[in-house]
Design a protein around this motif. Structure first.
Motif, PDB file in Angstrom:
ATOM      1  N   TRP A 255       0.830  -1.209   0.000  1.00  0.00           N
ATOM      2  CA  TRP A 255       0.000   0.000   0.000  1.00  0.00           C
ATOM      3  C   TRP A 255       0.866   1.260   0.000  1.00  0.00           C
ATOM      4  O   TRP A 255       0.618   2.198  -0.771  1.00  0.00           O
ATOM      5  N   ALA A 256       1.888   1.289   0.861  1.00  0.00           N
ATOM      6  CA  ALA A 256       2.742   2.474   0.970  1.00  0.00           C
ATOM      7  C   ALA A 256       3.481   2.750  -0.332  1.00  0.00           C
ATOM      8  O   ALA A 256       3.673   3.911  -0.727  1.00  0.00           O
ATOM      9  N   HIS A 257       3.882   1.679  -1.027  1.00  0.00           N
ATOM     10  CA  HIS A 257       4.559   1.857  -2.317  1.00  0.00           C
ATOM     11  C   HIS A 257       3.601   2.443  -3.347  1.00  0.00           C
ATOM     12  O   HIS A 257       3.950   3.379  -4.089  1.00  0.00           O
ATOM     13  N   ARG A 258       2.385   1.919  -3.397  1.00  0.00           N
ATOM     14  CA  ARG A 258       1.408   2.418  -4.364  1.00  0.00           C
ATOM     15  C   ARG A 258       1.005   3.862  -4.076  1.00  0.00           C
ATOM     16  O   ARG A 258       0.677   4.616  -4.993  1.00  0.00           O
ATOM     17  N   ARG A 259       1.048   4.236  -2.806  1.00  0.00           N
ATOM     18  CA  ARG A 259       0.697   5.606  -2.422  1.00  0.00           C
ATOM     19  C   ARG A 259       1.879   6.561  -2.561  1.00  0.00           C
ATOM     20  O   ARG A 259       1.733   7.764  -2.368  1.00  0.00           O
ATOM     21  N   GLY A 260       3.043   6.032  -2.897  1.00  0.00           N
ATOM     22  CA  GLY A 260       4.207   6.880  -3.076  1.00  0.00           C
ATOM     23  C   GLY A 260       4.968   7.167  -1.798  1.00  0.00           C
ATOM     24  O   GLY A 260       5.898   7.983  -1.797  1.00  0.00           O
TER      25      GLY A 260
ATOM     26  N   LEU B  81       7.944  -7.513  -0.425  1.00  0.00           N
ATOM     27  CA  LEU B  81       7.614  -8.580  -1.365  1.00  0.00           C
ATOM     28  C   LEU B  81       8.329  -9.888  -1.027  1.00  0.00           C
ATOM     29  O   LEU B  81       7.770 -10.972  -1.190  1.00  0.00           O
ATOM     30  N   ARG B  82       9.568  -9.799  -0.567  1.00  0.00           N
ATOM     31  CA  ARG B  82      10.365 -11.010  -0.304  1.00  0.00           C
ATOM     32  C   ARG B  82      10.394 -11.383   1.180  1.00  0.00           C
ATOM     33  O   ARG B  82      11.198 -12.217   1.588  1.00  0.00           O
ATOM     34  N   LEU B  83       9.507 -10.783   1.960  1.00  0.00           N
ATOM     35  CA  LEU B  83       9.450 -11.122   3.385  1.00  0.00           C
ATOM     36  C   LEU B  83       8.734 -12.454   3.563  1.00  0.00           C
ATOM     37  O   LEU B  83       7.568 -12.605   3.193  1.00  0.00           O
ATOM     38  N   LEU B  84       9.436 -13.423   4.113  1.00  0.00           N
ATOM     39  CA  LEU B  84       8.856 -14.738   4.357  1.00  0.00           C
ATOM     40  C   LEU B  84       8.380 -14.819   5.803  1.00  0.00           C
ATOM     41  O   LEU B  84       8.844 -14.103   6.672  1.00  0.00           O
TER      42      LEU B  84
END
Length: 324
Positions: free
Chosen positions: A109-114, A122-125
């Motif tokens: 969400w934070a990435h899409r909101r800038g 993305l790579r957090l397991l």
């Protein structure tokens, strides 16, 4: 960024765009707030290391503004360190899995909101949540529990009538306790013996219930609920002592009390839902039907109940296989 403003914006996203339940939104916000609290800049951390014996910072060190958060510090290493700290603190696998999911949702969400230059989660397991089914009641134990609730209701006390109807529905319909207390009177079709509930993700479904539950529900609606209802009561199916909507905590307390009184395994309301699912499968119901009744999005969630039905599988094998 202002921490509270960031969390409030994230809360609106979870509730409005994702349509998550109030309970899930609250849990995700607490997880992300915990994560953000670990993002301490080096200058602040250094000032804390140099603090005096009483914990106060050096005289020439400005007081850090903990209402502000710097998302530049949020990367995959920070996420992994935070999750490792949660594991070291003894958090359960299910809690770790939820917190990792909350973190991934937040970073996307934070990435899409800038607010973030990249989706660092993305790579957090995370560990798989524990798929073991919690304690359930045997069929006989479930009957004893419901019989105990029914016997208490014979005195006509509105609270006893309510508890009887609530337990019967939790077991007969396999609903979540949040779905039970969120239901309104209009959601019950007494002729068809069905209950309309709003499940996770604001997904509506209609679940059936049997004659015993219908009998208890009729007694509650005809004699119990009118005695507790006031002029300001909501249209809730189940009411508390003061005429307001019955809460989750009150149902949980009554289930614990009645299991003790009946002398069966102690369990929470969700244990009745697990018991219902297991007994449906043991009785020959197929997974798809049980999935629909329970409101599971994924069939894999329903499949975890199959391992407790080994006796039924052995019986079917013995009856059908020529070399059994």
């Amino acid at each position: 960024m202002d921490r509270d403003a960031l969390l409030d914006e994230f809360r609106r996203f979870l509730a409005v765009q994702r349509g998550l339940s109030e309970h899930t939104v609250r849990a995700y916000l607490a997880d992300v707030a915990n994560l953000l609290g670990t993002l301490v800049p080096d200058d602040v951390a250094g000032a804390e290391d140099e603090a005096g014996a009483d914990g106060s910072p050096p005289a020439d060190t400005p007081e850090p503004d903990r209402a502000q958060v710097d998302l530049v510090l949020l990367d995959l290493t920070a996420l992994r360190s935070w999750l490792a700290g949660q594991a070291a603190a003894g958090r359960s696998r299910s809690t770790l899995a939820r917190r990792a999911a909350a973190a991934r949702t937040f970073t996307t969400w934070a990435h899409r909101r800038g607010h973030l230059g990249a989706d660092v989660g993305l790579r957090l397991l995370s560990p798989r949540p524990d798929s073991r089914v919690p304690t359930i009641l045997a069929v006989g134990e479930a009957a004893d529990l419901l019989a105990t609730a029914g016997e208490l209701a014979e005195d006509g006390d509105p609270a006893h009538l309510r508890d009887w109807a609530a337990l019967e529905l939790l077991y007969a319909a396999g609903v979540r306790v949040s779905e039970l207390v969120g239901a309104d009177v209009a959601d019950v079709d007494r002729r068809e013996r069905t209950l309309r509930v709003l499940g996770k993700g604001a997904k509506e479904r209609v679940v059936p219930f049997g004659v015993p539950a219908a009998r208890a529900l009729d007694a509650w609606l005809d004699r119990g609920r009118p005695a507790l209802a006031t002029d300001t009561s909501p249209p809730a199916l189940f009411l508390g002592a003061r005429g307001g909507r019955l809460g989750v905590r009150a149902v949980r307390e009554r289930v614990h009390a009645l299991t003790a009184l009946a002398g069966v395994h102690d369990l929470a309301p969700h244990g009745l839902r697990h018991s219902a699912a297991t007994h449906l499968l043991d009785g020959g119901s197929d997974l798809r039907t049980v999935q629909e009744v329970l409101g599971h999005t994924s069939l894999a969630t329903t499949q975890r109940y199959t391992h407790v039905s080994a006796e039924r599988l052995r019986a079917a094998y013995a009856q059908a296989h020529p070399r059994a």
